[in-house]
Structures are given as structure tokens and as C-alpha cells.
Design a protein around this motif. Structure first.
Motif, PDB file in Angstrom:
ATOM      1  N   SER A 184      59.992  45.585  46.799  1.00 10.19           N
ATOM      2  CA  SER A 184      60.253  44.181  46.467  1.00 10.19           C
ATOM      3  C   SER A 184      61.416  44.034  45.518  1.00 10.19           C
ATOM      4  O   SER A 184      62.024  42.969  45.429  1.00 10.19           O
ATOM      5  N   CYS A 185      61.726  45.091  44.771  1.00 11.13           N
ATOM      6  CA  CYS A 185      62.838  45.019  43.825  1.00 11.13           C
ATOM      7  C   CYS A 185      64.166  45.426  44.460  1.00 11.13           C
ATOM      8  O   CYS A 185      65.207  45.331  43.818  1.00 11.13           O
ATOM      9  N   MET A 186      64.138  45.912  45.682  1.00 15.20           N
ATOM     10  CA  MET A 186      65.368  46.316  46.332  1.00 15.20           C
ATOM     11  C   MET A 186      66.199  45.092  46.695  1.00 15.20           C
ATOM     12  O   MET A 186      65.655  44.075  47.133  1.00 15.20           O
ATOM     13  N   PRO A 187      67.508  45.125  46.526  1.00 14.87           N
ATOM     14  CA  PRO A 187      68.338  43.980  46.894  1.00 14.87           C
ATOM     15  C   PRO A 187      68.341  43.746  48.395  1.00 14.87           C
ATOM     16  O   PRO A 187      68.170  44.666  49.184  1.00 14.87           O
ATOM     17  N   THR A 188      68.536  42.505  48.788  1.00 18.86           N
ATOM     18  CA  THR A 188      68.574  42.138  50.200  1.00 18.86           C
ATOM     19  C   THR A 188      69.844  42.676  50.855  1.00 18.86           C
ATOM     20  O   THR A 188      70.936  42.531  50.300  1.00 18.86           O
ATOM     21  N   PRO A 242      78.954  28.468  52.231  1.00 16.76           N
ATOM     22  CA  PRO A 242      78.020  28.623  51.107  1.00 16.76           C
ATOM     23  C   PRO A 242      78.157  29.946  50.362  1.00 16.76           C
ATOM     24  O   PRO A 242      77.794  30.023  49.181  1.00 16.76           O
ATOM     25  N   GLU A 243      78.678  30.984  50.993  1.00 22.08           N
ATOM     26  CA  GLU A 243      78.761  32.271  50.313  1.00 22.08           C
ATOM     27  C   GLU A 243      79.944  32.353  49.352  1.00 22.08           C
ATOM     28  O   GLU A 243      80.100  33.348  48.652  1.00 22.08           O
ATOM     29  N   THR A 244      80.801  31.346  49.332  1.00 24.07           N
ATOM     30  CA  THR A 244      81.886  31.297  48.340  1.00 24.07           C
ATOM     31  C   THR A 244      81.448  30.587  47.080  1.00 24.07           C
ATOM     32  O   THR A 244      82.262  30.338  46.196  1.00 24.07           O
ATOM     33  N   ASP A 245      80.186  30.270  46.974  1.00 25.92           N
ATOM     34  CA  ASP A 245      79.616  29.619  45.792  1.00 25.92           C
ATOM     35  C   ASP A 245      79.863  30.490  44.553  1.00 25.92           C
ATOM     36  O   ASP A 245      79.632  31.702  44.586  1.00 25.92           O
ATOM     37  N   PRO A 246      80.339  29.934  43.429  1.00 26.76           N
ATOM     38  CA  PRO A 246      80.636  30.762  42.241  1.00 26.76           C
ATOM     39  C   PRO A 246      79.414  31.457  41.656  1.00 26.76           C
ATOM     40  O   PRO A 246      79.569  32.448  40.937  1.00 26.76           O
ATOM     41  N   ILE A 247      78.204  30.957  41.919  1.00 26.05           N
ATOM     42  CA  ILE A 247      77.029  31.624  41.352  1.00 26.05           C
ATOM     43  C   ILE A 247      76.539  32.767  42.239  1.00 26.05           C
ATOM     44  O   ILE A 247      75.594  33.472  41.863  1.00 26.05           O
ATOM     45  N   THR A 248      77.171  32.966  43.405  1.00 23.36           N
ATOM     46  CA  THR A 248      76.708  34.006  44.316  1.00 23.36           C
ATOM     47  C   THR A 248      76.741  35.394  43.693  1.00 23.36           C
ATOM     48  O   THR A 248      75.757  36.140  43.790  1.00 23.36           O
ATOM     49  N   PRO A 249      77.835  35.829  43.017  1.00 26.37           N
ATOM     50  CA  PRO A 249      77.821  37.168  42.411  1.00 26.37           C
ATOM     51  C   PRO A 249      76.723  37.334  41.366  1.00 26.37           C
ATOM     52  O   PRO A 249      76.111  38.407  41.272  1.00 26.37           O
ATOM     53  N   VAL A 250      76.463  36.286  40.594  1.00 26.44           N
ATOM     54  CA  VAL A 250      75.410  36.358  39.577  1.00 26.44           C
ATOM     55  C   VAL A 250      74.052  36.545  40.234  1.00 26.44           C
ATOM     56  O   VAL A 250      73.234  37.371  39.818  1.00 26.44           O
ATOM     57  N   VAL A 251      73.810  35.770  41.290  1.00 32.19           N
ATOM     58  CA  VAL A 251      72.524  35.868  41.984  1.00 32.19           C
ATOM     59  C   VAL A 251      72.356  37.240  42.620  1.00 32.19           C
ATOM     60  O   VAL A 251      71.269  37.841  42.563  1.00 32.19           O
ATOM     61  N   GLU A 252      73.413  37.769  43.211  1.00 30.46           N
ATOM     62  CA  GLU A 252      73.308  39.092  43.818  1.00 30.46           C
ATOM     63  C   GLU A 252      73.035  40.161  42.764  1.00 30.46           C
ATOM     64  O   GLU A 252      72.295  41.121  43.024  1.00 30.46           O
ATOM     65  N   GLN A 312      69.387  39.892  41.941  1.00 26.23           N
ATOM     66  CA  GLN A 312      68.610  40.484  43.030  1.00 26.23           C
ATOM     67  C   GLN A 312      68.584  42.003  42.938  1.00 26.23           C
ATOM     68  O   GLN A 312      67.556  42.643  43.194  1.00 26.23           O
ATOM     69  N   SER A 313      69.721  42.601  42.567  1.00 28.94           N
ATOM     70  CA  SER A 313      69.784  44.052  42.454  1.00 28.94           C
ATOM     71  C   SER A 313      68.873  44.572  41.342  1.00 28.94           C
ATOM     72  O   SER A 313      68.305  45.658  41.447  1.00 28.94           O
ATOM     73  N   LEU A 314      68.715  43.783  40.284  1.00 27.02           N
ATOM     74  CA  LEU A 314      67.910  44.214  39.144  1.00 27.02           C
ATOM     75  C   LEU A 314      66.427  43.926  39.328  1.00 27.02           C
ATOM     76  O   LEU A 314      65.578  44.765  39.012  1.00 27.02           O
ATOM     77  N   THR A 315      66.107  42.734  39.805  1.00 25.15           N
ATOM     78  CA  THR A 315      64.701  42.305  39.851  1.00 25.15           C
ATOM     79  C   THR A 315      64.145  42.168  41.257  1.00 25.15           C
ATOM     80  O   THR A 315      62.925  42.145  41.433  1.00 25.15           O
ATOM     81  N   GLY A 316      65.007  42.046  42.259  1.00 31.92           N
ATOM     82  CA  GLY A 316      64.532  41.845  43.616  1.00 31.92           C
ATOM     83  C   GLY A 316      64.183  40.414  43.947  1.00 31.92           C
ATOM     84  O   GLY A 316      63.932  40.083  45.091  1.00 31.92           O
ATOM     85  N   GLY A 317      64.134  39.548  42.925  1.00 28.80           N
ATOM     86  CA  GLY A 317      63.807  38.147  43.188  1.00 28.80           C
ATOM     87  C   GLY A 317      62.363  37.965  43.548  1.00 28.80           C
ATOM     88  O   GLY A 317      62.038  37.118  44.339  1.00 28.80           O
TER      89      GLY A 317
END
Length: 529
Positions: free
Chosen positions: A32-36, A511-521, A524-529
């Protein structure tokens, strides 16, 4: 492999079943913690090429707004009866009404989504009377409270809660609702287009069939007369039985064709009645007023296919739905980020040791009863077991489907234009050819009548040639209906007068050019969401 390693790593004294259970839970937690995994997202395709198709159409190509159909394109056929039927259908057709109801629902959803951007304010008022039991739990700790009766009241004229839209989550949800409403508006216009073209096709086909019915009835009378002549010639020995059988076969074929045309007219009347939102009786009066139909000739816009997006309601609806899902992707991303909530409240509160509410008023409406609360909270999702990542992937998958649907609709729109052009060209060519054939039949019949006056032909031959001419005219009337319906197909393919879609240079959602996309990714890498 990971499961086996964890089992071997755990102490043996835990027991085999316990070790397997702990290892399985650990694998689930780590998964569950693995990034998508990043997948290739759907992209908008370029405008399909139609230059050669248009150049080979043989139809006039026109520049400017006049090249496109007007909103009430059916008036080009100059039929008052058709105009009245379409007006009735637009007012009472149930499917079109349902589409309009859905549009009102989508507009109402915009107001609901827009309310999230504003603070929520409520007023609260409440009273309570209670008696503490003599031997209850409260009295066991404080015997003096046992048996007391109390009355309390509170009045909070202002209770405010507000979620600060720091990451534009609520704004994105509002944009999604606006996109859905725009998509529904496009679908409503598409329903209108399908309704008007459906009515026009049924009416024009019925108009052609009505003309064919008159010819079919005349042909039945001619075939009966020819059969009577054949019977007479056979009885007098001037002809063989074969001639009689042929005449009877031709007569029965004419009768069957007349019955078929009558049934087809009934079907068109029933279809028109349903499209008008009425029962079959409403269609009985259609096609009885006579009148002619003008052969409408739609032009081809020079700006094809660039302006299809602005002119096709189904294309506009597909793009609006893709924009809505793009906004939902942004909203799903903001769930990974901190949210800030504010709460403000103020009012009066009082309590007395009595059951008389009248004593309470002196305490409640008093400056000393004033109270307030101001609170703020920050919520930061740390571990959600993959729920947020799953939700984000759902929105992305829905967006990909919307983009693919737009691309398919665009290709279908180009195909429908090309097919309508080919069909109209075929119908015009066949109609022109049949018109020349009818004219040749007329000339042949005129020459035969001259020979009849000169005694070189008999009446039976004139009747046969007249029947052949009516057969040719019967086919001509059917081809005339095909030509009229082919024009309707082109009107529909060009959008039927719709002009409220986005401009050709309207930017597509990304939608993938959203400025918050790198932060969210990164989250996801740390917590898995």
C-alpha cells in the motif's frame, strides 16, 4: 519471494500460523505504500484530414458563417406542415424534455459545488430540563447534587465553519460541476438535433411515399385494365394464355406494392406522432394537406474540419466532460495535501437549578452569559492504506476514457460528414439519371400516341407504355425522397446550426501539468496515499 523472506526473518517461537499472518500483513502494508506506476495517459488527437474528400465532393464550398446550417435548418424545405410538426416535437417530445430536465439538474449541481467555496453559517437554539437521580452515579460522587432539577438553554446566533480552499480543491470541484453542466448542455443540443433530424427524415420519407401511393393506385387501375384486355384477347383467340398470366402477375404485383406503400406511410405517421409526444391518432392528419417540398441544398464550409468542435454539440459535450474529469484529478491530488478548517461560534448560555424556564431568561440574556469559540485545525493525511492513490487513479482512468470518447466522437464526426457527402452525391446522381430516364419514357409514349392516331399501334400497347412510365416515375419519387433525406444527413453531420462550442484554438485540458503534481507524487512515494 518477499513473503517467504519475512517468514524466515520472524522468530520461530511465534509459531508457523502467526508468522504467516504477520508476514502477510507486512506485505499488504508495504504494497500500500508503494507509489502508483505511471501509465501512458490518453492524448487528444489532431483534426482528421478531409481536404481531398471535400475537393472530390462536387458540392459548392462556401466561406464564412453562411456556409454552416442555420439553427432552424429545416425551414429550407419550405414546408409549413414540417415546420409545425417540428415545433410540436420540440415542445412535447418526452426524450427531449428528459434531456432538459437533466440540464436543470446539472445547473443546480453547480450551485451546490459553488457553496463549498463559501463559509457555512448556522444559528442554533436549544433548551434542556433534567433531574439528577437521588441515588445515581452523579449523586454518588456529589450527594448534594442528588435530586436537583436543572434547566439550561443556549442561543448561538452565529456558528461559522469554513474550509480554506488553499489548494483549490473546492474550486476544482466547482469547475468539474461546470464542465458536467456544459457537457449536459451539449447533450441536450444533441438530443434536439437528433429529434429535428428524426422528424425531418420521417416526414420527408412519408412525403415521398404519399406521392408514390398516388402512382401505385393509378398503376393498379392500369394493370387491371391490361389484364381485362388480355382476358378479352384470349377469349377471342387473339392471344395465348401466357399473355393472360403475365397480365395477372403484373396486376398482383401492383396491388402488393400499393399495400406496401400504404403500410409504410402508416409507419411514418406513427413515428411522427411518437416524436410529437402524441398517440398514433395524431399522425392520421399528416400528409393530407398536399404541397410541395423544396429541394434544400446544404453547402460545404471551407473551414471543415477545423470548426467541427464549435459546430458539433456531441463534440462540445465530449470535450466538456474531459475537462470535468481533469478538474476532478486536481481535486483528488489535493487530498494528499494538508487542509485547513476554521470554526467560529458565539452566543449565550445559562443554567438554573429549577424547572421554571421563566427564571432562566434573567440569566440567558445577560452579558455574563456571552460565550464564544474560535478554532482552527490542520489535517494532514499520513497513511490511508492506498485509498487516496486508488481514488486518484480512478479519476485519471475516467479522464482517459473521456479523452478517448472525444477522439472517437471527432473521428465519427468526420466520417459522418464524409458519408453524408457521398450519400448526397449518390442520391443526386441517381435522381438526375432517373429524371433523364423518365423524360425518355415520356418521349417514347408521346411517339406511341402519334402512331396510335396513325393506326400503327393499338390501345394495349399504349397502356403498357403508360404503365412503364408510371413505374419510372414511381422510382423517381423514391429517389427524390432519398435525395431529400441525404440533405438532412448532411445538415446533421454539420451540427444542425449549433454554434456554441469552443473555438478551434481552445486549449485542451492537461491535468498532469498541474504544479502540485510533483509534490503529490513525492507524497505517494513516501506514504502510498
Amino acid at each position: 519471494m518477499l513473503l517467504i523472506r519475512i517468514i524466515h526473518w520472524l522468530p520461530a517461537k511465534l509459531g508457523q500460523a502467526t508468522r504467516v499472518s504477520v508476514a502477510a500483513c507486512s506485505c499488504i502494508l508495504l504494497a500500500s505504500c508503494m507509489p502508483t506506476n505511471r501509465v501512458e495517459r490518453s492524448q487528444f488527437i489532431e483534426q482528421p484530414k478531409m481536404t481531398r474528400t471535400l475537393s472530390q465532393s462536387g458540392l459548392p464550398v462556401v466561406e464564412g458563417e453562411k456556409a454552416w446550417p442555420r439553427e432552424e435548418w429545416w425551414r429550407a424545405f419550405r414546408s409549413a406542415e414540417l415546420d409545425a410538426i417540428i415545433d410540436k416535437a420540440l415542445a412535447d417530445n418526452q426524450n427531449y424534455r428528459k434531456a432538459q430536465d437533466a440540464l436543470r439538474e446539472a445547473d443546480a449541481a453547480i450551485r451546490i459545488s459553488g457553496a463549498r467555496l463559501l463559509p457555512e453559517i448556522n444559528s442554533l437554539f436549544g433548551t434542556r430540563q433534567s433531574r439528577i437521580p437521588q441515588n445515581g452515579v452523579v449523586a454518588s460522587y456529589n450527594p448534594e447534587q442528588g435530586g436537583l432539577e436543572k434547566t439550561m438553554a443556549f442561543l448561538n446566533p452565529l456558528a461559522l465553519t469554513w474550509e480554506l480552499d488553499f489548494w483549490h480543491k473546492n474550486r476544482a470541484l466547482l469547475d468539474a460541476a461546470i464542465g458536467e453542466a456544459a457537457a449536459q448542455a451539449g447533450e441536450t443540443e444533441q438530443s434536439r438535433l437528433l429529434l429535428t433530424t428524426g422528424v425531418a427524415r420521417a416526414y420527408l420519407r412519408g412525403y415521398a411515399l404519399t406521392q408514390q401511393l398516388g402512382l401505385a393506385s393509378t398503376l393498379v387501375r392500369m394493370r387491371r385494365e391490361l389484364r381485362a384486355l388480355a382476358d378479352t384477347r384470349y377469349r377471342t383467340g387473339l392471344d395465348t394464355l401466357d399473355g393472360v398470366q403475365i397480365a395477372r402477375t403484373n396486376e398482383e404485383a401492383a396491388v402488393r406494392r400499393e399495400a406496401t406503400v400504404r403500410a409504410a406511410i402508416t409507419l411514418q405517421r406513427d413515428a411522427l406522432a411518437r416524436l410529437m409526444g402524441e398517440g398514433p391518432d395524431a399522425g392520421l392528419a399528416v400528409f393530407k394537406g398536399g404541397g410541395n417540398i423544396a429541394p434544400a441544398q446544404p453547402a460545404l464550409p471551407k473551414s471543415l474540419p477545423i470548426e467541427l468542435l464549435r459546430r458539433r454539440p456531441d463534440l462540445a459535450a465530449s470535450l466538456a466532460r474531459a475537462e470535468a474529469w481533469a478538474a476532478r484529478i486536481h481535486a483528488a491530488k489535493t487530498l494528499f495535501l494538508p487542509s485547513i478548517d476554521l470554526a467560529l461560534g458565539g452566543g449565550f448560555e445559562a443554567s438554573v437549578t429549577s424547572t421554571k424556564i421563566s427564571k432562566l431568561s434573567g440569566y440567558l440574556f445577560n452579558p455574563s452569559a456571552l460565550g464564544y469559540v474560535a478554532a482552527s485545525s490542520i489535517r494532514l493525511p499520513v497513511f490511508q492504506g492506498g485509498r487516496l492513490s486508488g481514488n486518484l487513479e480512478i479519476q485519471r482512468a475516467e479522464y482517459d476514457q473521456a479523452v478517448d470518447a472525444y477522439n472517437d466522437t471527432l473521428l465519427q464526426a468526420a466520417q459522418q460528414v464524409a458519408d453524408a457527402i457521398a450519400n448526397l452525391r449518390r442520391a443526386r446522381s441517381e435522381f438526375d439519371s432517373q429524371s433523364r430516364f423518365v423524360q425518355a419514357r415520356r418521349t417514347e409514349l408521346a411517339l406511341s400516341k402519334v402512331r396510335l392516331r396513325d393506326g400503327l399501334r393499338d390501345r394495349r400497347e399504349i397502356l403498357q407504355e403508360s404503365a412503364d412510365l408510371l413505374d419510372a416515375i414511381f422510382s423517381l419519387r423514391g429517389l427524390e425522397g432519398d435525395r431529400l433525406i441525404a440533405a438532412v444527413d448532411l445538415y446533421q453531420a454539420l451540427g444542425g446550426g449549433f454554434a456554441n462550442g469552443p473555438a478551434p484554438d481552445y486549449p485542451k485540458p492537461a491535468p498532469e501539468t498541474d504544479p502540485i503534481t510533483p509534490v503529490v507524487e513525492g507524497i505517494q512515494s513516501l506514504t502510498g496515499g
